[in-house]
Design a protein around this motif. Structure first.
Motif, short mmCIF file in Angstrom:
data_model
loop_
_atom_site.label_atom_id
_atom_site.label_comp_id
_atom_site.label_asym_id
_atom_site.label_seq_id
_atom_site.Cartn_x
_atom_site.Cartn_y
_atom_site.Cartn_z
N TYR A 116 0.65 -1.31 -0.05
CA TYR A 116 -0.05 -0.15 -0.01
C TYR A 116 0.92 1.34 0.00
O TYR A 116 0.70 2.28 -0.77
CB TYR A 116 -0.88 -0.03 1.26
CG TYR A 116 -2.37 -1.06 1.03
CD1 TYR A 116 -3.08 -0.69 0.11
CD2 TYR A 116 -2.42 -2.14 1.89
CE1 TYR A 116 -4.14 -1.41 -0.03
CE2 TYR A 116 -3.36 -2.88 1.76
CZ TYR A 116 -4.53 -2.38 0.59
OH TYR A 116 -5.51 -3.41 0.35
N ALA A 167 2.79 -6.79 -3.16
CA ALA A 167 1.33 -7.40 -3.21
C ALA A 167 1.22 -8.72 -3.72
O ALA A 167 0.27 -9.50 -3.40
CB ALA A 167 0.60 -6.40 -4.19
N VAL A 195 -8.54 -7.88 -4.17
CA VAL A 195 -7.32 -7.91 -4.60
C VAL A 195 -6.71 -8.61 -5.71
O VAL A 195 -5.82 -8.14 -6.24
CB VAL A 195 -6.57 -8.48 -3.17
CG1 VAL A 195 -5.31 -8.82 -3.25
CG2 VAL A 195 -6.62 -7.57 -2.02
N TRP A 199 -4.72 -7.10 -8.61
CA TRP A 199 -3.13 -7.59 -9.12
C TRP A 199 -3.21 -7.91 -10.60
O TRP A 199 -2.41 -7.63 -11.05
CB TRP A 199 -2.92 -8.98 -8.13
CG TRP A 199 -1.67 -9.59 -8.60
CD1 TRP A 199 -0.40 -9.21 -7.91
CD2 TRP A 199 -1.56 -10.55 -9.45
NE1 TRP A 199 0.49 -10.04 -8.46
CE2 TRP A 199 -0.16 -10.92 -9.60
CE3 TRP A 199 -2.45 -11.38 -10.16
CZ2 TRP A 199 0.58 -11.94 -9.98
CZ3 TRP A 199 -1.66 -12.16 -10.99
CH2 TRP A 199 -0.20 -12.65 -10.73
N PHE A 228 -7.32 -2.27 -4.73
CA PHE A 228 -6.74 -2.44 -3.48
C PHE A 228 -7.33 -1.63 -2.28
O PHE A 228 -7.27 -2.16 -1.05
CB PHE A 228 -5.34 -2.08 -3.67
CG PHE A 228 -4.26 -3.11 -4.48
CD1 PHE A 228 -4.05 -4.12 -3.68
CD2 PHE A 228 -4.03 -3.06 -5.67
CE1 PHE A 228 -3.50 -5.42 -4.49
CE2 PHE A 228 -3.45 -4.12 -6.47
CZ PHE A 228 -2.93 -5.18 -5.72
#
Length: 248
Positions: A116, A167, A195, A199, A228
């Motif tokens: 992040y 990530a 997520v 990604w 995210f």
């Protein structure tokens, strides 16, 4: 042991999409997992063992084809099949359930914390870089007062790479977490889905790279980062089954 080796194999093959050496490591882990399973349960004791053997062999063969430019698409195809077989094996193997080790929890949360932070800088610099590139092509006189393009590009590449790797590690450890709780590395949980989608968009961004320009480049980055952020701030309010009370 079989479960851990199979998981490492899937992670290695997944990394092999960007780092071909991952296919070698992933294939070796999958075959080791099949060997341990055969020693414990007997040869060809269930579909998981067969999937591990096939996945390992396909990953190793995909690595040899990857090194030959004209056959690289076939190598990617074999890597994708190996990844599917590895995920099937993970789904078929018995899982212990219950809490996962504390170290894995800390690793998972730490990886996403780094992701992040790095993505916040990288996405901001990338969006500014895309807009600056658009100004230079459409109205060069307006770009004089903005930040230099090369400086923004350096920030974008450096921070996005760190954020992407972090990530990926966070997602991989999260898949192990989901496997321990839900019996599958992939589940329809809103946190995990957002997520995974974020990604995938980042992966698409790195694959296209220089082909993306202007608003499309900025939009792809911002959309990935928004997914995210949704996983961190929005998913807990949609009934996420994430086993911790954390926002990671």
């Amino acid at each position: 042991m079989t479960l851990a080796l199979a998981f490492l194999g899937v992670v290695g093959v997944a990394f092999g999409v960007l780092l071909p050496a991952g296919l070698s490591w992933g294939g070796a882990f999958l075959l080791l997992g099949a060997l341990f399973h055969a020693l414990a349960e007997g040869p060809f004791a269930g579909p998981a063992q067969v999937a591990l053997v096939l996945g390992g062999l396909l990953a190793l063969r995909g690595k040899t084809l990857w090194d030959r430019p004209r056959l690289r698409p076939l190598g990617r195809y074999l890597a994708f099949l190996a990844l599917l077989l590895g995920l099937f094996a993970l789904r078929s193997l018995p899982h212990p359930g219950g809490d996962l080790p504390l170290l894995l929890t800390l690793f998972h949360a730490g990886a996403f914390l780094v992701a992040y932070l790095a993505l916040s800088v990288g996405v901001g610099a990338g969006a500014m870089c895309a807009l600056q590139d658009l100004r230079l092509r459409l109205a060069p006189e307006r770009a004089v007062a903005a930040a230099p393009l090369w400086s923004l590009r350096r920030l974008e590449r450096g921070y996005l790479r760190v954020g992407y790797v972090a990530a990926t590690l966070g997602l991989a450890s999260g898949m192990a977490w989901a496997f321990g709780y839900f019996g599958s590395p992939l589940s329809p949980d809103p946190k995990e889905v957002s997520v995974v989608l974020g990604w995938l968009l980042l992966t698409l961004y790195f694959l296209l790279d220089e082909r993306l320009r202007g608003l499309l480049r900025a939009g792809l980055l911002l959309e990935a980062y928004a997914l995210f952020l949704f996983a961190l701030l929005g998913a807990p309010f949609l009934g996420s089954r994430h086993p911790s009370g954390l926002g990671f």
